[in-house]
Design a protein around this motif. Structure first.
Motif, PDB file in Angstrom:
ATOM      1  N   LEU A  64      12.466 -14.650  -8.804  1.00  0.00           N
ATOM      2  CA  LEU A  64      12.720 -13.937  -7.547  1.00  0.00           C
ATOM      3  C   LEU A  64      12.948 -12.452  -7.809  1.00  0.00           C
ATOM      4  O   LEU A  64      12.382 -11.588  -7.119  1.00  0.00           O
ATOM      5  N   SER A  65      13.766 -12.139  -8.817  1.00  0.00           N
ATOM      6  CA  SER A  65      14.050 -10.736  -9.140  1.00  0.00           C
ATOM      7  C   SER A  65      12.790 -10.016  -9.609  1.00  0.00           C
ATOM      8  O   SER A  65      12.513  -8.888  -9.189  1.00  0.00           O
ATOM      9  N   ALA A  66      12.020 -10.677 -10.475  1.00  0.00           N
ATOM     10  CA  ALA A  66      10.800 -10.067 -10.996  1.00  0.00           C
ATOM     11  C   ALA A  66       9.781  -9.850  -9.881  1.00  0.00           C
ATOM     12  O   ALA A  66       9.064  -8.841  -9.868  1.00  0.00           O
ATOM     13  N   PHE A  67       9.721 -10.774  -8.932  1.00  0.00           N
ATOM     14  CA  PHE A  67       8.790 -10.617  -7.809  1.00  0.00           C
ATOM     15  C   PHE A  67       9.170  -9.404  -6.971  1.00  0.00           C
ATOM     16  O   PHE A  67       8.311  -8.584  -6.614  1.00  0.00           O
ATOM     17  N   GLY A  68      10.458  -9.274  -6.647  1.00  0.00           N
ATOM     18  CA  GLY A  68      10.900  -8.123  -5.870  1.00  0.00           C
ATOM     19  C   GLY A  68      10.620  -6.812  -6.575  1.00  0.00           C
ATOM     20  O   GLY A  68      10.141  -5.848  -5.965  1.00  0.00           O
ATOM     21  N   LEU A  69      10.905  -6.772  -7.874  1.00  0.00           N
ATOM     22  CA  LEU A  69      10.665  -5.554  -8.645  1.00  0.00           C
ATOM     23  C   LEU A  69       9.171  -5.261  -8.767  1.00  0.00           C
ATOM     24  O   LEU A  69       8.761  -4.095  -8.783  1.00  0.00           O
ATOM     25  N   SER A  70       8.356  -6.304  -8.855  1.00  0.00           N
ATOM     26  CA  SER A  70       6.909  -6.090  -8.939  1.00  0.00           C
ATOM     27  C   SER A  70       6.373  -5.463  -7.654  1.00  0.00           C
ATOM     28  O   SER A  70       5.436  -4.657  -7.689  1.00  0.00           O
ATOM     29  N   ILE A  71       6.988  -5.812  -6.521  1.00  0.00           N
ATOM     30  CA  ILE A  71       6.586  -5.205  -5.247  1.00  0.00           C
ATOM     31  C   ILE A  71       6.902  -3.715  -5.252  1.00  0.00           C
ATOM     32  O   ILE A  71       6.092  -2.891  -4.789  1.00  0.00           O
ATOM     33  N   THR A  72       8.070  -3.341  -5.787  1.00  0.00           N
ATOM     34  CA  THR A  72       8.411  -1.912  -5.850  1.00  0.00           C
ATOM     35  C   THR A  72       7.427  -1.162  -6.747  1.00  0.00           C
ATOM     36  O   THR A  72       7.058  -0.022  -6.453  1.00  0.00           O
ATOM     37  N   MET A  73       7.009  -1.795  -7.844  1.00  0.00           N
ATOM     38  CA  MET A  73       6.036  -1.157  -8.726  1.00  0.00           C
ATOM     39  C   MET A  73       4.687  -0.999  -8.027  1.00  0.00           C
ATOM     40  O   MET A  73       4.012   0.031  -8.155  1.00  0.00           O
ATOM     41  N   LEU A  74       4.288  -2.028  -7.283  1.00  0.00           N
ATOM     42  CA  LEU A  74       3.015  -1.970  -6.569  1.00  0.00           C
ATOM     43  C   LEU A  74       3.038  -0.873  -5.513  1.00  0.00           C
ATOM     44  O   LEU A  74       2.071  -0.109  -5.375  1.00  0.00           O
ATOM     45  N   VAL A  75       4.143  -0.779  -4.776  1.00  0.00           N
ATOM     46  CA  VAL A  75       4.267   0.270  -3.756  1.00  0.00           C
ATOM     47  C   VAL A  75       4.240   1.651  -4.413  1.00  0.00           C
ATOM     48  O   VAL A  75       3.593   2.581  -3.913  1.00  0.00           O
ATOM     49  N   ALA A  76       4.945   1.789  -5.556  1.00  0.00           N
ATOM     50  CA  ALA A  76       4.946   3.070  -6.268  1.00  0.00           C
ATOM     51  C   ALA A  76       3.539   3.431  -6.732  1.00  0.00           C
ATOM     52  O   ALA A  76       3.122   4.599  -6.652  1.00  0.00           O
ATOM     53  N   MET A  77       2.798   2.449  -7.221  1.00  0.00           N
ATOM     54  CA  MET A  77       1.431   2.699  -7.666  1.00  0.00           C
ATOM     55  C   MET A  77       0.571   3.225  -6.528  1.00  0.00           C
ATOM     56  O   MET A  77      -0.180   4.199  -6.693  1.00  0.00           O
ATOM     57  N   LEU A  78       0.686   2.594  -5.359  1.00  0.00           N
ATOM     58  CA  LEU A  78      -0.196   2.921  -4.239  1.00  0.00           C
ATOM     59  C   LEU A  78       0.209   4.197  -3.526  1.00  0.00           C
ATOM     60  O   LEU A  78      -0.657   4.966  -3.085  1.00  0.00           O
ATOM     61  N   THR A  79       1.517   4.441  -3.400  1.00  0.00           N
ATOM     62  CA  THR A  79       1.973   5.559  -2.579  1.00  0.00           C
ATOM     63  C   THR A  79       2.260   6.830  -3.373  1.00  0.00           C
ATOM     64  O   THR A  79       2.184   7.932  -2.820  1.00  0.00           O
ATOM     65  N   VAL A  80       2.592   6.684  -4.658  1.00  0.00           N
ATOM     66  CA  VAL A  80       3.020   7.846  -5.441  1.00  0.00           C
ATOM     67  C   VAL A  80       2.001   8.223  -6.518  1.00  0.00           C
ATOM     68  O   VAL A  80       1.646   9.394  -6.671  1.00  0.00           O
ATOM     69  N   HIS A  81       1.534   7.242  -7.277  1.00  0.00           N
ATOM     70  CA  HIS A  81       0.780   7.538  -8.490  1.00  0.00           C
ATOM     71  C   HIS A  81      -0.735   7.440  -8.363  1.00  0.00           C
ATOM     72  O   HIS A  81      -1.451   8.057  -9.156  1.00  0.00           O
ATOM     73  N   ALA A  82      -1.252   6.666  -7.413  1.00  0.00           N
ATOM     74  CA  ALA A  82      -2.689   6.384  -7.351  1.00  0.00           C
ATOM     75  C   ALA A  82      -3.539   7.648  -7.236  1.00  0.00           C
ATOM     76  O   ALA A  82      -4.624   7.732  -7.817  1.00  0.00           O
ATOM     77  N   GLN A  83      -3.039   8.631  -6.494  1.00  0.00           N
ATOM     78  CA  GLN A  83      -3.808   9.862  -6.291  1.00  0.00           C
ATOM     79  C   GLN A  83      -4.010  10.646  -7.584  1.00  0.00           C
ATOM     80  O   GLN A  83      -4.871  11.528  -7.657  1.00  0.00           O
ATOM     81  N   ASN A  84      -3.219  10.316  -8.625  1.00  0.00           N
ATOM     82  CA  ASN A  84      -3.320  11.037  -9.896  1.00  0.00           C
ATOM     83  C   ASN A  84      -4.136  10.292 -10.948  1.00  0.00           C
ATOM     84  O   ASN A  84      -4.194  10.737 -12.097  1.00  0.00           O
ATOM     85  N   GLY A  85      -4.740   9.176 -10.552  1.00  0.00           N
ATOM     86  CA  GLY A  85      -5.537   8.430 -11.517  1.00  0.00           C
ATOM     87  C   GLY A  85      -4.678   7.509 -12.371  1.00  0.00           C
ATOM     88  O   GLY A  85      -3.565   7.140 -11.996  1.00  0.00           O
ATOM     89  N   TRP A  86      -5.195   7.161 -13.556  1.00  0.00           N
ATOM     90  CA  TRP A  86      -4.516   6.191 -14.408  1.00  0.00           C
ATOM     91  C   TRP A  86      -3.458   6.799 -15.325  1.00  0.00           C
ATOM     92  O   TRP A  86      -2.348   6.304 -15.424  1.00  0.00           O
ATOM     93  N   LEU A  87      -3.781   7.868 -16.003  1.00  0.00           N
ATOM     94  CA  LEU A  87      -2.945   8.369 -17.091  1.00  0.00           C
ATOM     95  C   LEU A  87      -1.608   8.918 -16.616  1.00  0.00           C
ATOM     96  O   LEU A  87      -1.537   9.660 -15.641  1.00  0.00           O
ATOM     97  N   ALA A  88      -0.543   8.562 -17.345  1.00  0.00           N
ATOM     98  CA  ALA A  88       0.772   9.133 -17.069  1.00  0.00           C
ATOM     99  C   ALA A  88       0.876  10.526 -17.677  1.00  0.00           C
ATOM    100  O   ALA A  88       1.394  11.456 -17.049  1.00  0.00           O
ATOM    101  N   ILE A  89       0.396  10.665 -18.912  1.00  0.00           N
ATOM    102  CA  ILE A  89       0.361  11.954 -19.604  1.00  0.00           C
ATOM    103  C   ILE A  89      -1.090  12.421 -19.684  1.00  0.00           C
ATOM    104  O   ILE A  89      -1.979  11.645 -20.053  1.00  0.00           O
ATOM    105  N   ALA A  90      -1.343  13.658 -19.328  1.00  0.00           N
ATOM    106  CA  ALA A  90      -2.703  14.175 -19.321  1.00  0.00           C
ATOM    107  C   ALA A  90      -3.282  14.212 -20.732  1.00  0.00           C
ATOM    108  O   ALA A  90      -2.745  14.882 -21.610  1.00  0.00           O
ATOM    109  N   ASP A  91      -4.363  13.467 -20.953  1.00  0.00           N
ATOM    110  CA  ASP A  91      -5.045  13.413 -22.242  1.00  0.00           C
ATOM    111  C   ASP A  91      -6.543  13.545 -21.988  1.00  0.00           C
ATOM    112  O   ASP A  91      -7.207  12.600 -21.572  1.00  0.00           O
ATOM    113  N   ALA A  92      -7.064  14.734 -22.230  1.00  0.00           N
ATOM    114  CA  ALA A  92      -8.456  15.014 -21.920  1.00  0.00           C
ATOM    115  C   ALA A  92      -9.437  14.249 -22.792  1.00  0.00           C
ATOM    116  O   ALA A  92     -10.633  14.200 -22.496  1.00  0.00           O
ATOM    117  N   SER A  93      -8.970  13.632 -23.877  1.00  0.00           N
ATOM    118  CA  SER A  93      -9.856  12.848 -24.738  1.00  0.00           C
ATOM    119  C   SER A  93      -9.963  11.392 -24.302  1.00  0.00           C
ATOM    120  O   SER A  93     -10.724  10.619 -24.881  1.00  0.00           O
TER     121      SER A  93
END
Length: 213
Positions: free
Chosen positions: A91-120
């Motif tokens: 139950l806890s992992a499911f709730g936390l996974s939802i927060t991660m999914l929301v963060a991916m879609l609303t905050v991070h998706a516009q920046n692509g995959w990489l957390a740290i910019a690596d041009a290679s």
């Protein structure tokens, strides 16, 4: 020979499966400080985080931002502690996974995959995905270093590590999401979780009641 090898492999798999609680325990121990730190940071910076949740121009523009932020903080702090104890893990992992999914879609998706910019990276140079912001990051780093090298305390500035460009893509959130889904599917594991011992106790109680009946 082939048959013997097959039986040996099956025997080996059975032995390894007896240790299946170890990776589940390690996942919980890894995720606990990550989730609790995220919740604690939001709690410490509640007002500024609330403004970001509420503002539609430079923030998320969420409805009932105070309620949602409070729920997220409670979930990250309480859910992180629950993972540590192995209590209500799925139950806890499911709730936390939802927060991660929301963060991916609303905050991070516009920046692509990489957390740290690596041009290679193949995930930015066009081999798989192309990310213009990442590909221009090296030139910006060069310029930033040129400016910083003019400072008398330059060696102190870089003493904690080299400068990088934070791309803030979905990489970390997606990784945590997958790790949490594993806990949703497999639970906290045997021996080292309260879920396991509570389940054993419940099974014994049910068996005792059935014998009495």
């Amino acid at each position: 020979m082939i048959q013997q090898s097959f039986f040996f492999y099956q025997w080996l798999v059975a032995k390894v499966q007896q240790l299946d609680f170890i990776p589940l325990l390690l996942l919980r121990l890894y995720l606990t400080p990550v989730m609790m730190q995220a919740g604690w940071t939001k709690l410490q910076d509640f007002d500024s985080t609330l403004s970001w949740f509420a503002n539609p121009d430079w923030g998320l523009g969420l409805p009932a931002p105070a309620v949602l932020l409070s729920l997220v903080i409670l979930l990250e702090l309480g859910g992180g502690l629950a993972l540590l104890l192995g209590l209500f893990t799925r139950l806890s992992a499911f709730g936390l996974s939802i927060t991660m999914l929301v963060a991916m879609l609303t905050v991070h998706a516009q920046n692509g995959w990489l957390a740290i910019a690596d041009a290679s990276s193949w995930l930015a140079d066009g081999t798989i995905f192309y990310n213009k912001a990442v590909m221009t990051a090296p030139d910006k780093l060069v310029k930033a270093n040129e400016v910083l090298q003019q400072q008398p305390d330059y060696e102190w500035i870089i003493s904690s590590g080299k400068l990088v460009v934070l791309n803030n893509g979905i990489e970390f959130a997606a990784t945590y999401f997958v790790m949490l889904l594993l806990l949703v599917s497999y639970g906290a594991g045997r021996w080292c979780s309260l879920d396991y011992w509570l389940h054993r106790r419940a099974v014994k109680m049910i068996s005792s009641e059935e014998q009495v009946a």
